[in-house]
Motif scaffolding. Structure first.
Motif, PDB file in Angstrom:
ATOM      1  N   VAL A  10       0.862  -1.172   0.000  1.00 59.34           N
ATOM      2  CA  VAL A  10       0.000   0.000   0.000  1.00 59.34           C
ATOM      3  C   VAL A  10       0.902   1.228   0.000  1.00 59.34           C
ATOM      4  N   GLU A  11       0.668   2.139  -0.952  1.00 61.05           N
ATOM      5  CA  GLU A  11       1.437   3.387  -0.985  1.00 61.05           C
ATOM      6  C   GLU A  11       0.999   4.296   0.143  1.00 61.05           C
ATOM      7  N   ILE A  12       1.979   4.913   0.809  1.00 58.08           N
ATOM      8  CA  ILE A  12       1.677   5.773   1.951  1.00 58.08           C
ATOM      9  C   ILE A  12       2.325   7.149   1.838  1.00 58.08           C
ATOM     10  N   ARG A  13       2.676   7.547   0.653  1.00 62.62           N
ATOM     11  CA  ARG A  13       3.370   8.829   0.467  1.00 62.62           C
ATOM     12  C   ARG A  13       2.582   9.969   1.121  1.00 62.62           C
ATOM     13  N   ASP A  14       3.321  10.855   1.771  1.00 63.57           N
ATOM     14  CA  ASP A  14       2.767  12.061   2.389  1.00 63.57           C
ATOM     15  C   ASP A  14       1.841  11.796   3.566  1.00 63.57           C
ATOM     16  N   LEU A  15       1.869  10.608   4.118  1.00 60.46           N
ATOM     17  CA  LEU A  15       1.082  10.313   5.316  1.00 60.46           C
ATOM     18  C   LEU A  15       2.024  10.118   6.499  1.00 60.46           C
ATOM     19  N   ALA A  16       1.655  10.687   7.619  1.00 63.23           N
ATOM     20  CA  ALA A  16       2.448  10.541   8.835  1.00 63.23           C
ATOM     21  C   ALA A  16       2.373   9.100   9.332  1.00 63.23           C
ATOM     22  N   PRO A  17       3.460   8.600   9.917  1.00 59.56           N
ATOM     23  CA  PRO A  17       3.435   7.238  10.460  1.00 59.56           C
ATOM     24  C   PRO A  17       2.270   6.996  11.421  1.00 59.56           C
ATOM     25  N   ALA A  18       1.895   7.995  12.209  1.00 57.17           N
ATOM     26  CA  ALA A  18       0.780   7.821  13.153  1.00 57.17           C
ATOM     27  C   ALA A  18      -0.531   7.544  12.418  1.00 57.17           C
ATOM     28  N   ILE A  20      -0.792   6.036   9.426  1.00 55.00           N
ATOM     29  CA  ILE A  20      -0.669   4.676   8.909  1.00 55.00           C
ATOM     30  C   ILE A  20      -0.939   3.669  10.029  1.00 55.00           C
ATOM     31  N   TYR A  21      -0.368   3.929  11.192  1.00 56.36           N
ATOM     32  CA  TYR A  21      -0.606   3.086  12.364  1.00 56.36           C
ATOM     33  C   TYR A  21      -2.108   2.987  12.631  1.00 56.36           C
ATOM     34  N   GLU A  22      -2.805   4.117  12.608  1.00 62.01           N
ATOM     35  CA  GLU A  22      -4.251   4.139  12.837  1.00 62.01           C
ATOM     36  C   GLU A  22      -4.994   3.308  11.796  1.00 62.01           C
ATOM     37  N   PHE A  23      -4.641   3.477  10.521  1.00 61.47           N
ATOM     38  CA  PHE A  23      -5.329   2.753   9.453  1.00 61.47           C
ATOM     39  C   PHE A  23      -5.073   1.243   9.528  1.00 61.47           C
ATOM     40  N   LYS A 109      -8.653  -2.745   2.478  1.00 61.83           N
ATOM     41  CA  LYS A 109      -9.208  -1.971   3.597  1.00 61.83           C
ATOM     42  C   LYS A 109      -8.308  -0.791   3.932  1.00 61.83           C
ATOM     43  N   ILE A 110      -7.010  -1.006   4.000  1.00 62.01           N
ATOM     44  CA  ILE A 110      -6.070   0.075   4.308  1.00 62.01           C
ATOM     45  C   ILE A 110      -6.120   1.133   3.211  1.00 62.01           C
ATOM     46  N   GLU A 111      -6.134   0.708   1.947  1.00 67.34           N
ATOM     47  CA  GLU A 111      -6.219   1.663   0.836  1.00 67.34           C
ATOM     48  C   GLU A 111      -7.509   2.474   0.913  1.00 67.34           C
ATOM     49  N   LEU A 113      -9.248   3.225   3.625  1.00 65.40           N
ATOM     50  CA  LEU A 113      -9.119   4.176   4.730  1.00 65.40           C
ATOM     51  C   LEU A 113      -8.261   5.376   4.324  1.00 65.40           C
ATOM     52  N   ILE A 114      -7.196   5.121   3.593  1.00 59.67           N
ATOM     53  CA  ILE A 114      -6.339   6.211   3.110  1.00 59.67           C
ATOM     54  C   ILE A 114      -7.113   7.098   2.141  1.00 59.67           C
ATOM     55  N   ASN A 115      -7.846   6.497   1.211  1.00 64.76           N
ATOM     56  CA  ASN A 115      -8.617   7.282   0.235  1.00 64.76           C
ATOM     57  C   ASN A 115      -9.676   8.138   0.913  1.00 64.76           C
ATOM     58  N   VAL A 116     -10.377   7.594   1.892  1.00 68.86           N
ATOM     59  CA  VAL A 116     -11.382   8.371   2.627  1.00 68.86           C
ATOM     60  C   VAL A 116     -10.713   9.535   3.344  1.00 68.86           C
ATOM     61  N   PHE A 117      -9.559   9.272   3.954  1.00 64.28           N
ATOM     62  CA  PHE A 117      -8.821  10.334   4.639  1.00 64.28           C
ATOM     63  C   PHE A 117      -8.475  11.463   3.676  1.00 64.28           C
TER      64      PHE A 117
END
Length: 129
Positions: A10-18, A20-23, A109-111, A113-117
């Motif tokens: 899952v790509e996580i560019r420009d997201l804080a580690p916290a 990603i941890y939440e997602f 599911k993680i993707e 959550l990232i898209n909704v964010f």
């Protein structure tokens, strides 16, 4: 002989580690995982969890691996340098394909959550203060 398992990324560019941890935590909860052990302070392996006979591992990375042996990713990096996370569900007692469905569901599911964010961020920017 080590079994090879197919990870998902899952790509996580420009997201804080916290974030990603939440997602990842929410995705594991939604999948009804047990024995969830996530550690935001850990540099390379974000966490592990169980789902029935499967073990799920997530890790920080910038490269994809075709397979990982016995759930042990080799291309881990420090979370500060990560551009994606790896996800893999595996079982030492079953064939290599047994965790593929779970791996793909967690990735999706993680993707989502990232898209909704990101959609919420864009909506907030469009509305303004």
């Amino acid at each position: 002989m080590a079994k090879a398992f197919k990870p998902a990324y899952v790509e996580i560019r420009d997201l804080a580690p916290a974030k990603i941890y939440e997602f990842v935590s929410r995705a594991l909860d939604d999948a009804s995982c047990t024995d969830k052990r996530l550690d935001l302070k850990a540099s390379r392996i974000l966490g592990k969890a169980s789902l029935g006979s499967l073990t799920i591992v997530t890790w920080w990375t910038a490269q994809q691996e075709e397979t990982i042996a016995d759930g042990m990713p080799m291309l881990t990096i420090n979370k500060e340098d990560a551009t994606m996370i790896g996800v893999c569900a595996y079982s030492r007692s079953q064939d290599a394909t047994s965790g593929t469905d779970v791996t793909n569901r967690l990735k999706t599911k993680i993707e989502n959550l990232i898209n909704v964010f990101w959609e919420e961020v864009q909506t907030t920017k469009a509305i303004g203060p």
